[in-house]
Design an enzyme around this catalytic site. Structure first.
Site, mmCIF file in Angstrom:
data_model
loop_
_atom_site.group_PDB
_atom_site.id
_atom_site.type_symbol
_atom_site.label_atom_id
_atom_site.label_comp_id
_atom_site.label_asym_id
_atom_site.label_seq_id
_atom_site.Cartn_x
_atom_site.Cartn_y
_atom_site.Cartn_z
ATOM 1 N N LEU A 1 0.831 -1.206 0.000
ATOM 2 C CA LEU A 1 0.000 0.000 0.000
ATOM 3 C C LEU A 1 0.864 1.254 0.000
ATOM 4 O O LEU A 1 1.171 1.811 1.048
ATOM 5 C CB LEU A 1 -0.912 0.009 1.241
ATOM 6 C CG LEU A 1 -2.198 -0.789 1.110
ATOM 7 C CD1 LEU A 1 -1.918 -2.267 1.194
ATOM 8 C CD2 LEU A 1 -3.176 -0.383 2.190
ATOM 9 N N ALA A 2 1.252 1.698 -1.167
ATOM 10 C CA ALA A 2 2.117 2.874 -1.267
ATOM 11 C C ALA A 2 1.958 3.444 -2.676
ATOM 12 O O ALA A 2 2.559 2.933 -3.617
ATOM 13 C CB ALA A 2 3.568 2.492 -0.995
ATOM 14 N N GLU A 3 1.149 4.474 -2.795
ATOM 15 C CA GLU A 3 0.804 4.951 -4.135
ATOM 16 C C GLU A 3 1.991 5.539 -4.897
ATOM 17 O O GLU A 3 2.118 5.358 -6.103
ATOM 18 C CB GLU A 3 -0.331 5.990 -4.057
ATOM 19 C CG GLU A 3 -1.711 5.373 -3.854
ATOM 20 C CD GLU A 3 -1.970 4.907 -2.429
ATOM 21 O OE1 GLU A 3 -1.177 5.262 -1.530
ATOM 22 O OE2 GLU A 3 -2.967 4.204 -2.208
ATOM 23 N N GLN B 1 -6.659 2.946 -6.128
ATOM 24 C CA GLN B 1 -7.862 2.327 -5.575
ATOM 25 C C GLN B 1 -9.050 3.293 -5.517
ATOM 26 O O GLN B 1 -10.155 2.938 -5.900
ATOM 27 C CB GLN B 1 -7.543 1.786 -4.188
ATOM 28 C CG GLN B 1 -8.559 0.811 -3.688
ATOM 29 C CD GLN B 1 -7.975 -0.059 -2.588
ATOM 30 O OE1 GLN B 1 -7.625 0.421 -1.517
ATOM 31 N NE2 GLN B 1 -7.837 -1.334 -2.864
ATOM 32 N N PHE B 2 -8.795 4.496 -5.032
ATOM 33 C CA PHE B 2 -9.824 5.540 -5.002
ATOM 34 C C PHE B 2 -9.173 6.868 -5.371
ATOM 35 O O PHE B 2 -7.995 7.090 -5.082
ATOM 36 C CB PHE B 2 -10.462 5.656 -3.617
ATOM 37 C CG PHE B 2 -11.503 4.605 -3.332
ATOM 38 C CD1 PHE B 2 -12.820 4.788 -3.743
ATOM 39 C CD2 PHE B 2 -11.172 3.444 -2.666
ATOM 40 C CE1 PHE B 2 -13.782 3.815 -3.482
ATOM 41 C CE2 PHE B 2 -12.131 2.473 -2.409
ATOM 42 C CZ PHE B 2 -13.442 2.655 -2.823
ATOM 43 N N ASP B 3 -10.003 7.747 -5.979
ATOM 44 C CA ASP B 3 -9.551 9.075 -6.405
ATOM 45 C C ASP B 3 -8.737 9.816 -5.362
ATOM 46 O O ASP B 3 -7.703 10.397 -5.651
ATOM 47 C CB ASP B 3 -10.769 9.908 -6.803
ATOM 48 C CG ASP B 3 -11.993 9.561 -5.970
ATOM 49 O OD1 ASP B 3 -11.866 9.541 -4.737
ATOM 50 O OD2 ASP B 3 -13.053 9.277 -6.561
ATOM 51 N N GLY B 4 -9.193 9.786 -4.099
ATOM 52 C CA GLY B 4 -8.511 10.549 -3.053
ATOM 53 C C GLY B 4 -7.157 9.979 -2.683
ATOM 54 O O GLY B 4 -6.378 10.615 -1.979
ATOM 55 N N PHE B 5 -6.828 8.783 -3.185
ATOM 56 C CA PHE B 5 -5.530 8.173 -2.875
ATOM 57 C C PHE B 5 -4.489 8.472 -3.950
ATOM 58 O O PHE B 5 -3.371 7.976 -3.891
ATOM 59 C CB PHE B 5 -5.652 6.644 -2.723
ATOM 60 C CG PHE B 5 -6.693 6.180 -1.739
ATOM 61 C CD1 PHE B 5 -7.259 7.059 -0.820
ATOM 62 C CD2 PHE B 5 -7.104 4.857 -1.731
ATOM 63 C CE1 PHE B 5 -8.225 6.627 0.081
ATOM 64 C CE2 PHE B 5 -8.071 4.412 -0.824
ATOM 65 C CZ PHE B 5 -8.634 5.300 0.085
ATOM 66 N N PRO C 1 -0.849 10.963 -2.944
ATOM 67 C CA PRO C 1 0.524 10.545 -2.623
ATOM 68 C C PRO C 1 1.344 10.201 -3.878
ATOM 69 O O PRO C 1 2.573 10.211 -3.830
ATOM 70 C CB PRO C 1 0.321 9.291 -1.753
ATOM 71 C CG PRO C 1 -1.043 9.442 -1.188
ATOM 72 C CD PRO C 1 -1.851 10.146 -2.247
ATOM 73 N N HIS D 1 -13.024 9.239 -0.892
ATOM 74 C CA HIS D 1 -13.475 8.173 -1.791
ATOM 75 C C HIS D 1 -14.380 8.668 -2.912
ATOM 76 O O HIS D 1 -14.985 7.862 -3.614
ATOM 77 C CB HIS D 1 -14.223 7.088 -1.014
ATOM 78 C CG HIS D 1 -13.359 6.252 -0.123
ATOM 79 N ND1 HIS D 1 -12.714 6.767 0.973
ATOM 80 C CD2 HIS D 1 -13.021 4.938 -0.168
ATOM 81 C CE1 HIS D 1 -12.030 5.796 1.569
ATOM 82 N NE2 HIS D 1 -12.197 4.685 0.900
#
Lengths: 374, 335
Positions: B58-60, B82-86, B89, B129
């Site tokens: 888990l590390a964008e 996974q989701f727009d807000g992620f 990073p 999300h």
């Protein structure tokens, strides 16, 4: 706030094959990695270091003379870069920061190409695939991920090449470097993290970045590490060869902390006298990577007048080529500004390019404007 | 021709691209065994193996940065955020590395990376999300940005994005994943350009421009307007960078009125770019200043309020009334 010194000092924990006074030290773990390094090979390493120091001095001079906008000197870090750089195979791939000019030298870069970026004539110095080295990265630590991804690609291809990434002590504070180690360990990617701890991230001392030696971090990610005397070219060669061998034989990533010292400024834009003690520089000058190898060669009877003259001639030739290459570098064409943004046509950019072309053409068709521009 | 959901169409497009080119690899969080949180990559790891469908830590930034290294090595990574807000990073790696490496290396290094982003709201998710970050990327040279609105485009354009030698952000409207539609799997990818906008429904009074999740809403608004005697031409942009201005321009020359609607916040958004560019190009054809119907300049609200934030059929019709000079919520205001 007191800074922690354990991140900077601790010479006794370093792998060292050549003492600061030029005495060869035996090491049962690492001697075998440099068993083939005979007199002529030592002379070649000496020549490399002298030449790259000369390149550095010449480029610094070119900056002072207004021929370069900026230059990041590597003065003091010759052993770390030549020792590791000379260990690599042609099919290995390097992802570096902006200070690894000596590594680029080992990869066979055209000397003038090193300067193109700093003169402002190109966005990159070279085609990465001609010397298997990505063009220098300015965003701190970003390249460590590129190396890890490249290594994952090597793994997928079933090849035995290795990706090597260079970065400084300051970069180890960045998330990307830490994420790169997570990925490298997760996939057991054939990548070497080569950290040149040169003690200063511009004006921030390494003690601000690290409260334990930087090499101690890697085992926490599951990556074996060594702490090597970064001013000892032989030790740097040995530890890099060991790490390369581990990667080629499926042993996964390695972390090397080469403890060295940046004797000059971060770039020609800063003034180290404002942030560091002159005594510190003096202490490190006594550990100079070139003079200690010179002493060893002398004791071996290899610092002959002929050899010294040949090295100096080579350095002078390279410096002359660098200078003339810099000054004679052709000016880029105005419309080149639009080139290579995309691989394929893009309607937004095409329109801007056409409009700017028309605008430039107005100067050509107006004699008064053309005269006025001179 | 077969009927499939939006999500299944992307899956089928990914499968086709992977069959076609062994250098295509997928990377992302939970995309392997689970098939992604939206199940878009379902079954692909089983069929293509763990070396081609990588479940990543888990590390964008690392997902994006290692994709860069993969591209250096000749691979064509398809990255799932996974989701727009992620995506934030990973922002540095996208705008400083993915977007620029081709330029920086004078064309020597290609970055054929596809970045899949489930985006937008309307599914009652918690914070981070439901965001619409597309304008950050349309502002960055070197990137192509597309957003699909129906299963056919989803199927076709994911393959076009992967085949492109340029990096492409592929924005998937997550609230439409279960919408069904006809998909022609024998479509000729070369026959349509990824840059073309589509006229979804023709009209002569107002041009209504949108993309992604709001295309069906805009089409519904056009139908509702026709009941009121108004002919609204709906354009699905499909490509957000570059935008096919020629298609919008041709429409506005015909209608003289322009409404733009998107879920993203208004200020500095794509609506502003479209309004300005169309005003520059066809000022003399405009009967009214272009109007934007957008999300508000607020952090994405909690789910009980999200339908106030998201443009709906009535808010779009209110915008149509504004460009028509008919009574509307802002009538009488000077702004």
């Amino acid at each position: 706030m007191p800074l922690n010194d354990t991140a900077s000092a601790g010479e006794d924990t370093l792998i060292q094959l050549l003492s600061p006074s030029g005495v060869r030290r035996e090491n049962s773990d690492y001697d075998r990695w440099v068993a083939d390094v005979d007199g002529p090979a030592l002379q070649a390493l000496y020549e490399d270091m002298v030449v790259v120091r000369r390149i550095d001095a010449e480029a610094t001079a070119l900056q002072r003379q207004g021929e370069l906008a900026l230059w990041p000197p590597l003065l003091g870090q010759e052993a770390a870069q030549i020792g590791s750089g000379r260990a690599l195979r042609e099919d290995d791939f390097v992802f570096s920061s902006y200070r690894e000019n000596a590594v680029a030298y080992c990869r066979g870069v055209d000397f003038t190409d090193i300067l193109r970026v700093w003169r402002g004539n190109a966005s990159s110095g070279w085609d990465p695939f001609t010397i298997n080295m990505a063009t220098p990265q300015v965003i701190i630590g970003a390249q460590t991920l590129h190396a890890t991804g490249y290594a994952m690609g090597i793994q997928n291809d079933g090849a035995d090449s290795v990706a090597v990434t260079y970065f400084g002590d300051g970069a180890t504070s960045q998330g990307d470097v830490n994420e790169a180690m997570v990925f490298a360990a997760s996939y057991q990617a054939p990548v070497i993290f080569f950290c040149q701890n040169n003690h200063w991230a511009i004006s921030e001392p390494v003690g601000l970045q690290a409260h334990v030696p930087i090499a101690n971090r890697a085992p926490g990610f599951g990556i074996p590490s060594v702490r090597v005397d970064g001013n000892d070219v032989l030790a740097c060669l040995a530890v890099t060869r060991q790490a390369l061998n581990r990667a080629r034989t499926g042993g996964g990533p390695s972390f090397i902390e080469a403890v060295t010292y940046r004797m000059g400024p971060h770039t020609t834009a800063d003034d180290p006298t404002k942030y560091r003690d002159a005594n510190e520089l003096e202490d490190w000058a006594a550990k100079d990577p070139i003079s200690r190898l010179a002493t060893l060669l002398q004791s071996m009877g290899l610092m002959t007048d002929e050899f010294v003259a040949a090295v100096n001639t080579k350095a002078a030739e390279v410096a002359a080529k660098l200078r003339s290459g810099c000054i004679e570098m052709p000016e880029p064409e105005p419309m080149d500004v639009f080139k290579h943004v995309y691989s394929t046509p893009n309607s937004w950019l095409d329109r801007q390019q056409e409009n700017y072309g028309r605008y430039l053409a107005t100067f050509e068709s107006d004699p008064a404007a053309t005269e006025g521009s001179h | 021709m077969s009927t499939m959901t939006f999500g299944r169409a992307i899956n089928a497009g990914l499968r086709r691209a992977m069959e076609h080119d062994p250098k295509v690899i997928l990377m992302g969080e939970d995309i392997g065994k689970l098939g992604g949180v939206f199940r878009i990559t379902e079954g692909l790891q089983k069929d293509f193996g763990e070396h081609r469908v990588l479940d990543t830590p888990l590390a964008e930034s690392a997902i994006m940065g290692t994709a860069v290294g993969m591209a250096y090595r000749g691979y064509r990574p398809v990255v799932e955020i996974q989701f727009d807000g992620f995506i934030y990073p990973a922002f540095d790696q996208i705008v400083c590395q993915v977007a620029k490496l081709h330029y920086r290396t004078q064309g020597a290094v290609k970055m054929p990376i596809t970045i899949r982003v489930p985006f937008g709201g309307g599914i009652g998710s918690p914070e981070h999300h439901s965001e619409s970050p597309e304008a950050y990327f349309t502002h960055t040279s070197g990137l192509r940005v597309i957003s699909v609105s129906n299963p056919q485009d989803a199927y076709t354009m994911i393959q076009q994005a992967i085949a492109s030698d340029d990096p492409v952000l592929y924005f998937e409207p997550k609230r439409r994943y279960h919408a069904r539609g006809e998909v022609d799997e024998s479509v000729d990818l070369a026959a349509t350009s990824m840059e073309d906008a589509h006229v979804v429904s023709p009209g002569s009074d107002v041009t209504l421009v949108t993309y992604g999740p709001l295309v069906p809403t805009a089409r519904d608004a056009a139908i509702a307007a026709s009941d009121d005697g108004l002919s609204v031409e709906v354009i699905d942009l499909r490509s957000l960078a570059p935008i096919d201005f020629a298609t919008i321009e041709a429409s506005v020359r015909k209608t003289g009125r322009l409404v733009i609607t998107h879920e993203a916040a208004q200020s500095g958004g794509l609506g502003a770019e479209i309004a300005a560019s169309i005003t520059e190009r066809c000022f003399n054809y405009l009967e009214h200043a272009p109007v934007r119907v957008t999300g508000f300049d607020i952090p994405y609200p909690y789910s009980k309020l999200e339908f106030h934030h998201l443009p709906d059929l009535d808010r779009i019709l209110d915008g149509v009334d504004r460009v028509m000079g008919r009574p509307n919520s802002l009538s009488g205001l000077e702004r």
